[in-house]
Every structure is written in C-alpha cells, then in structure tokens.
Design a protein around this motif. Structure first.
Motif, PDB file in Angstrom:
ATOM      1  N   GLU A  21       0.831  -1.211   0.000  1.00  0.00           N
ATOM      2  CA  GLU A  21       0.000   0.000   0.000  1.00  0.00           C
ATOM      3  C   GLU A  21       0.863   1.258   0.000  1.00  0.00           C
ATOM      4  O   GLU A  21       0.547   2.239  -0.671  1.00  0.00           O
ATOM      5  N   ALA A  22       1.939   1.247   0.771  1.00  0.00           N
ATOM      6  CA  ALA A  22       2.798   2.424   0.869  1.00  0.00           C
ATOM      7  C   ALA A  22       3.589   2.639  -0.412  1.00  0.00           C
ATOM      8  O   ALA A  22       3.888   3.776  -0.783  1.00  0.00           O
ATOM      9  N   ARG A  23       3.936   1.563  -1.095  1.00  0.00           N
ATOM     10  CA  ARG A  23       4.674   1.693  -2.351  1.00  0.00           C
ATOM     11  C   ARG A  23       3.842   2.386  -3.416  1.00  0.00           C
ATOM     12  O   ARG A  23       4.345   3.173  -4.206  1.00  0.00           O
ATOM     13  N   LEU A  24       2.562   2.081  -3.433  1.00  0.00           N
ATOM     14  CA  LEU A  24       1.713   2.480  -4.550  1.00  0.00           C
ATOM     15  C   LEU A  24       0.992   3.808  -4.341  1.00  0.00           C
ATOM     16  O   LEU A  24       0.470   4.380  -5.291  1.00  0.00           O
ATOM     17  N   GLU A  25       0.938   4.291  -3.106  1.00  0.00           N
ATOM     18  CA  GLU A  25       0.164   5.510  -2.834  1.00  0.00           C
ATOM     19  C   GLU A  25       0.736   6.709  -3.598  1.00  0.00           C
ATOM     20  O   GLU A  25       1.949   6.891  -3.689  1.00  0.00           O
ATOM     21  N   THR A  26      -0.184   7.531  -4.113  1.00  0.00           N
ATOM     22  CA  THR A  26       0.231   8.720  -4.866  1.00  0.00           C
ATOM     23  C   THR A  26      -0.297  10.012  -4.261  1.00  0.00           C
ATOM     24  O   THR A  26       0.175  11.088  -4.605  1.00  0.00           O
ATOM     25  N   ASP A  27      -1.256   9.917  -3.369  1.00  0.00           N
ATOM     26  CA  ASP A  27      -1.855  11.142  -2.821  1.00  0.00           C
ATOM     27  C   ASP A  27      -2.137  10.951  -1.332  1.00  0.00           C
ATOM     28  O   ASP A  27      -3.280  10.927  -0.898  1.00  0.00           O
ATOM     29  N   ASN A  28      -1.071  10.834  -0.561  1.00  0.00           N
ATOM     30  CA  ASN A  28      -1.205  10.635   0.878  1.00  0.00           C
ATOM     31  C   ASN A  28      -0.869  11.944   1.583  1.00  0.00           C
ATOM     32  O   ASN A  28       0.282  12.378   1.593  1.00  0.00           O
ATOM     33  N   PRO A  29      -1.869  12.621   2.184  1.00  0.00           N
ATOM     34  CA  PRO A  29      -1.624  13.942   2.772  1.00  0.00           C
ATOM     35  C   PRO A  29      -0.727  13.905   4.005  1.00  0.00           C
ATOM     36  O   PRO A  29      -0.263  14.958   4.460  1.00  0.00           O
ATOM     37  N   TYR A  30      -0.466  12.724   4.555  1.00  0.00           N
ATOM     38  CA  TYR A  30       0.334  12.610   5.782  1.00  0.00           C
ATOM     39  C   TYR A  30       1.802  12.301   5.498  1.00  0.00           C
ATOM     40  O   TYR A  30       2.618  12.252   6.414  1.00  0.00           O
ATOM     41  N   GLU A  31       2.143  12.110   4.250  1.00  0.00           N
ATOM     42  CA  GLU A  31       3.502  11.745   3.893  1.00  0.00           C
ATOM     43  C   GLU A  31       4.459  12.924   3.939  1.00  0.00           C
ATOM     44  O   GLU A  31       4.074  14.081   3.738  1.00  0.00           O
ATOM     45  N   ASN A  32       5.701  12.602   4.161  1.00  0.00           N
ATOM     46  CA  ASN A  32       6.788  13.544   3.956  1.00  0.00           C
ATOM     47  C   ASN A  32       7.039  13.607   2.443  1.00  0.00           C
ATOM     48  O   ASN A  32       7.477  12.628   1.846  1.00  0.00           O
ATOM     49  N   LYS A  33       6.734  14.729   1.841  1.00  0.00           N
ATOM     50  CA  LYS A  33       6.787  14.827   0.370  1.00  0.00           C
ATOM     51  C   LYS A  33       8.208  14.669  -0.173  1.00  0.00           C
ATOM     52  O   LYS A  33       8.406  14.147  -1.276  1.00  0.00           O
ATOM     53  N   VAL A  34       9.176  15.114   0.607  1.00  0.00           N
ATOM     54  CA  VAL A  34      10.566  14.957   0.181  1.00  0.00           C
ATOM     55  C   VAL A  34      10.923  13.477   0.131  1.00  0.00           C
ATOM     56  O   VAL A  34      11.553  12.999  -0.822  1.00  0.00           O
ATOM     57  N   TYR A  35      10.502  12.736   1.159  1.00  0.00           N
ATOM     58  CA  TYR A  35      10.768  11.300   1.185  1.00  0.00           C
ATOM     59  C   TYR A  35      10.056  10.575   0.050  1.00  0.00           C
ATOM     60  O   TYR A  35      10.604   9.647  -0.542  1.00  0.00           O
ATOM     61  N   ARG A  36       8.821  10.992  -0.265  1.00  0.00           N
ATOM     62  CA  ARG A  36       8.101  10.347  -1.367  1.00  0.00           C
ATOM     63  C   ARG A  36       8.832  10.557  -2.689  1.00  0.00           C
ATOM     64  O   ARG A  36       8.974   9.635  -3.489  1.00  0.00           O
TER      65      ARG A  36
END
Length: 350
Positions: free
Chosen positions: A300-315
């Motif tokens: 799930e974490a590999r495929l997510e594209t729009d997670n508002p809680y993520e660190n965008k730099v890490y993504r």
C-alpha cells in the motif's frame, strides 16, 4: 511489592554501574526488586551483576542465560518478575532518582491504572536533550474512546513506543499470548511491536508529564559499512502486520489511519536509506542505491500517490530510488550536505 525493574545486560561494562546505581538510589521508600538479566555477556558485565546481587541481596537478583538477544532477555525478566508493575531499563541508560516515587504518587491518584507512560531525555557525552512530551500541561488519562489518542501516537509518533517509558501491570505482560520466541532474531522495533498489545489490553493508561528516563545516544553506532544482511534485519514489516491486525479492534480501520500508517513506514524506510547513504564509505554508496528498498515497504505504501500525511521529500526520493534515477539522488544529498556546511559557517559568523 509494587515494582520489578527489568534490566537486560549484554557487554555493557562501561555503563552498567551508572545504570544500576540510579536504580538502587531511588527516593521511593517502598520495596522493589531489580532483575539483571545477563544475556551471555563476554565482558565483565556478568561479574558486575553478581557483585551487586551479593552486596544488595534484598533488592537485586541476577539471571544468567545464553545469548539470545534483547527480546529473549526481556522475556526472562518478565517471567521472573514478582512486582505488581514492571519497568524496563536498558543497561547503558539510567533513570531519574525520583522515577519510582513519581509513579507511586500517580498510582495513589489512579489506583485502577494498568500502564503509566512518562517522558525521556536523550543524552550523550556533551548534553542532555528532553524529548518532546506527548501532551502539554498536566498529566492525562486515556481510557474508553480517548484511547484512540494513544493508538494514533503509536502510529505516528515515538513518545509511547519504547518499553523504557512505561510501567506496566505485570499480569498484562504475563498474559500476553504472543509467542516471543518467534521474534528472538528481531533486533529492531521490538518495543513498538510489544506495545501494540500492551496498550490495547490496558483499560486505563496514565501519562505522567515528567522526564524520568535518560536514553543514551551514540553517534558511533551509525554504520560506516553497508551490509545487505544487516539491513534486512531492520525490516519491520512484522510490526506493520500487527498494526493492520489491530486497527479493526481499535475501530480505526479507515482510509485516514491506513494512510497515516503507510506514511510512517515511508518515513522509517527513507530515514534508514538516508542514514546509510550519508554515512557509509563512498565506495559502498552504489550498494545502498541498488538495495531492494521496496522489500521494506508494504505494498500500500509503495503504490500511494496522494497521501496527505507523507513527507513529500521522502516520497520524491523514494520515487527516484524506484526508477533508479541515481543522478538525482546524488545531487539531492550533495545539496543537503552543502546546505548543512553553509549553516555551520553562518553560525560561526564566517
């Protein structure tokens, strides 16, 4: 007896006396026991433990066992504990002298509490840094519906994950149905894994807003060498699986909390990647880049594209790792290193 303090010991002759002395000199006037579990130490740690037991037989007990790791040592301590509450202290750390007194005072107000959680300081040879508390202001009680606050803290933060910041009713620890022998080889996130069950089983958790534990940090522990087999041991997907098992039990099996859980895992994996990339020898950086970091992330974490809680730099960084865009990654860390160097110059007034 109110308290059993469980101390796993393995090759810590340099720090063990500071740890045990902080436990023996508690301001608490009631009875308590210190159980030192020597996990097959090859230095003088076992002898130091025996010395304390001989000098303080009314308070110190020693268990000598073959080396099987932290999970096994802690389990041996739990099995031997006779106190109403267990506390966990790592043998290279130390506690505040008022630790047991603070918990005892809180217990007088909350006689039905199952777990007490408190804050910690991080320290090294140069300074002590208090960790941000879970809450602001006075102590807090979590039971019923507001237990979700604790569960969310487990998912997203680090204030309640460590066993070393908890006093847990011994009966809850002994009733944990998990076969921990299956996890003796896990050297990462065992506290986190065990805490999920403990904080769920506790009907009432009390947070004491005091810094009562001192956790030793060691920059020398950062690996300068990259070994894939070592990284594989840092794979904590077994903890993720337990979270997904418990989310429905908590009434939190929603898109929001799954996204928060996935964001936390992206943070953990990319932090590990970054730490190794920045600290290993230059000749080994290619091995860091080409390691299968996907294997450490849930699908799930590999495929997510729009997670508002993520660190965008890490993504973004993860995306370039997946695409093997190594030039971007090298430039990213070069810029990071340059910014860090410039900040140091500014602080010096150059």
């Amino acid at each position: 007896m109110k308290f059993s303090i469980l101390v796993p010991v393995y090759n810590v002759e340099k720090y063990l006396e500071q740890c045990v002395e902080s436990l023996l000199n508690q301001t608490y006037e009631g009875a308590y026991e210190i159980i030192l579990v020597d996990d097959g130490s090859t230095d003088s740690s076992g002898a130091i433990c025996d010395g304390y037991a001989a000098k303080h037989p009314e308070k110190v007990r020693v268990i000598h066992k073959k080396n099987e790791g932290l999970v096994s040592a802690r389990q041996a301590g739990i099995n031997a504990a006779t106190g109403e509450f267990c506390l966990f202290v790592d043998s290279d750390d130390y506690v505040e002298l008022c630790l047991l007194e603070a918990i005892s005072d809180s217990l007088k107000k909350h006689i039905d509490a199952d777990i007490f959680v408190f804050s910690l300081n991080r320290f090294d040879d140069k300074k002590i840094s208090p960790r941000k508390a879970m809450i602001d202001g006075e102590d807090a009680v979590f039971c019923g519906d507001n237990k979700k606050t604790v569960y969310e803290a487990l998912i997203m933060g680090s204030q309640v994950t460590s066993l070393c910041v908890k006093a847990v009713k011994t009966v809850i620890l002994k009733n944990d149905p998990t076969d921990y022998s299956l996890y003796f080889d896990k050297n990462m996130a065992e506290d986190w894994f065990r805490s999920i069950y403990l904080l769920t089983a506790a009907e009432k958790t009390v947070y004491i807003n005091k810094h009562l534990y001192n956790y030793r940090t060691n920059e020398q522990s950062i690996s300068r060498s990259f070994r894939p087999e070592t990284i594989k041991k840092r794979n904590i997907l077994y903890v993720y699986d337990r979270f997904t098992e418990y989310l429905p039990k908590w009434g939190m099996d929603t898109k929001e909390y799954r996204q928060k859980l996935n964001a936390r895992w992206l943070d953990e994996v990319m932090y590990t990647f970054s730490t190794y990339y920045e600290n290993v020898r230059f000749s080994e950086r290619k091995s860091v880049l080409t390691f299968n970091w996907n294997s450490m992330l849930p699908s799930e974490a590999r495929l997510e594209t729009d997670n508002p809680y993520e660190n965008k730099v890490y993504r973004k960084l993860y995306s370039h790792i997946s695409k093997k865009n190594f030039l971007y990654i090298r430039l990213f860390f070069l810029k990071k290193k340059t910014r860090k160097f410039l900040r140091k110059l500014l602080k010096r007034g150059i």
